[in-house]
Scaffold this motif. Structure first.
Motif, short mmCIF file in Angstrom:
data_model
loop_
_atom_site.label_atom_id
_atom_site.label_comp_id
_atom_site.label_asym_id
_atom_site.label_seq_id
_atom_site.Cartn_x
_atom_site.Cartn_y
_atom_site.Cartn_z
N ASP A 1 -9.50 1.27 -3.58
CA ASP A 1 -10.54 1.73 -3.10
C ASP A 1 -10.94 1.91 -1.46
OD1 ASP A 1 -11.54 1.94 -5.57
OD2 ASP A 1 -12.70 0.17 -5.63
N ASP A 2 -10.07 0.90 -0.64
CA ASP A 2 -10.20 0.80 0.61
C ASP A 2 -9.51 2.02 1.18
OD1 ASP A 2 -11.25 -1.57 0.90
OD2 ASP A 2 -9.53 -2.65 1.26
N ALA A 3 -8.40 2.43 0.53
CA ALA A 3 -7.19 3.55 0.93
C ALA A 3 -8.25 5.09 0.91
CB ALA A 3 -6.13 3.63 0.19
N GLU A 4 -9.09 4.89 -0.21
CA GLU A 4 -9.88 6.24 -0.64
C GLU A 4 -11.04 6.30 0.24
OE1 GLU A 4 -10.79 6.94 -4.69
OE2 GLU A 4 -8.98 8.39 -4.81
N HIS A 5 -11.50 5.01 0.70
CA HIS A 5 -12.61 5.05 1.59
C HIS A 5 -12.07 5.55 3.13
CE1 HIS A 5 -16.21 3.95 3.73
NE2 HIS A 5 -15.80 2.99 4.17
#
Length: 451
Positions: free
Chosen positions: A164-168
């Protein structure tokens, strides 16, 4: 009522009483990263299949993604959905049980953990706060960045700890690129704090992605550098945990591709649009990524008195059992293991988590039989750092020495590490089919994710 080995666990009081549910010894693994999931799969195929133990895996997410891919997800050079593995599918394949939930605390007396209420994306409660009992507990909850209390870091800097961090990060990056293309016409400025593997790999991957992102724009494609990258490292060189020859090759590669390196510089403050360094200088930034330091997850402070290091990692002995409770084990980034008192702790690396999972898969079966447990001995097999789509640099330990290599050979070695992880979880045939599917689908999509 008997439950089939592949069924997921119900979020009810059946979980709260291992003796009511069945008489088998319950091994509860919290954390489905590379180490935790591999351990659950190995135990499910052995002790679980033989009926010697009930293997339960708990994770806050529904899917698993190999963490070394996060910088590629962030840059958009890989698609998250193509590389995720569903925990429920893994549970069915390997004979363990999966229960989705976020660890909230551990109660060692009654041998149970507490999970926070599980809600969907719209806030609807799927399951209430609930307890899960265990006979043996394995904590594999990973780690997080250490911001060292730097003002503004938590508020203004992004992390790369989860998919989720990477996609954000990727969504923010694409929004900034769209704004630059449609409005400002200036390069997007990205500042990366931390010159370890995560920071170096992210900088290199962004260099790879930048021309492809700009090619779909109007004004960005006219810029020599559509992304202006600055990497700040407090130490005197990059990749402090790796051989100096590896670090030097990475430094030359990044500088040749236009990355500004600020070595030996400490961040004093993080602002919404800039970094302030301790020497008084300022680095303008549209996007700040914090990739410096490693510490245990915050939830480890709620482990009922288990010993922690200043970096919030669980102190474990040579058998990976916590010092205060022989029924609680820990592995991976959340564990501080020092098998040799005269040696440094085992480094927080993926290869260490793999080795610890392999040991525990054997150790926990021995424990079920009442046999003594073997000690963990870390074997440093080498290190690989990717430097973009088709290159990498690394050191291979063999024959008592270290061999430095790079280019396509190193990138192929990095690719093989991922295949080995998949082979443990999917088997060789499924891994080969997945690999073929990736090769074919790559021809039908853009070289970089554009949304």
């Amino acid at each position: 009522m008997n439950r089939l080995p592949h069924e997921t666990l119900p979020p009810t009081s059946l979980l709260a009483s291992r003796r009511q549910a069945q008489q088998r010894h319950r091994i509860l693994i919290v954390g489905g990263g590379a180490g935790g999931l591999e351990l659950a799969a190995r135990l499910g195929r052995t002790a679980g299949h033989r009926g010697e133990a009930e293997i339960v895996l708990v994770d806050a997410a529904a899917t698993h993604l190999w963490k070394p891919l996060l910088h590629e997800i962030a840059a958009g050079t890989r698609y998250r959905q193509q590389h995720e593995l569903d925990y429920r599918q893994q549970a069915r394949l390997h004979g363990f049980r999966f229960h989705q939930g976020r660890l909230q605390s551990v109660e060692r007396g009654p041998h149970r953990i507490w999970l926070a209420a599980l809600c969907d994306d719209e806030g609807m409660e799927i399951a209430p706060r609930r307890s899960v009992a265990y006979d043996t507990l394995v904590l594999a909850v990973g780690g997080t960045d250490n911001d060292f209390g730097t003002p503004g870091a938590r508020r203004h800097a992004l992390s790369l700890n989860t998919p989720d961090d990477a996609e954000h990060f990727h969504r923010r990056l694409m929004a900034l690129c769209a704004r630059a293309d449609l409005g400002t016409g200036r390069p997007v400025q990205v500042a990366i704090v931390g010159g370890g593997a995560t920071g170096v790999e992210l900088a290199a991957e962004l260099c790879t992605a930048a021309p492809d992102i700009a090619a779909y724009g109007l004004r960005l494609q006219k810029l020599a550098q559509p992304l202006q990258l600055t990497l700040v490292e407090a130490g005197p060189r990059l990749l402090a945990a790796l051989p100096e020859a590896v670090a030097e090759r990475a430094r030359r590669d990044l500088e040749q591709r236009g990355v500004t390196l600020r070595l030996g510089q400490q961040v004093a403050e993080v602002h919404r649009d800039a970094l302030l360094l301790r020497d008084g200088s300022r680095i303008d930034a549209d996007l700040v990524v914090w990739a410096a330091g490693v510490q245990g997850a915050e939830v480890l402070a709620q482990t009922d008195g288990l010993d922690l290091t200043p970096q919030r990692q669980l102190k474990v002995g040579p058998t990976l059992q916590t010092l205060r409770d022989e029924d609680v084990f820990a592995l991976g980034d959340c564990a501080s293991c020092r098998p040799d008192p005269d040696a440094p702790p085992v480094p927080p690396k993926a290869q260490a988590a793999h080795q610890q999972a392999a040991l525990l898969a054997e150790s926990l079966q021995r424990r079920l039989r009442g046999e003594p447990l073997p000690d963990f001995h870390y074997r440093e097999r080498g290190n690989l750092v990717t430097l973009g789509r088709d290159r990498a640099v690394g050191a291979l330990n063999a024959g008592g020495g270290s061999t430095i290599f790079g280019g396509a050979a190193a990138r192929f070695g990095y690719w093989l590490l991922h295949r080995r992880h998949l082979a443990v979880l999917l088997g060789p045939l499924r891994t080969a089919a997945l690999t073929l599917g990736e090769c074919l689908s790559r021809r039908a999509r853009p070289r970089v994710k554009l949304h």
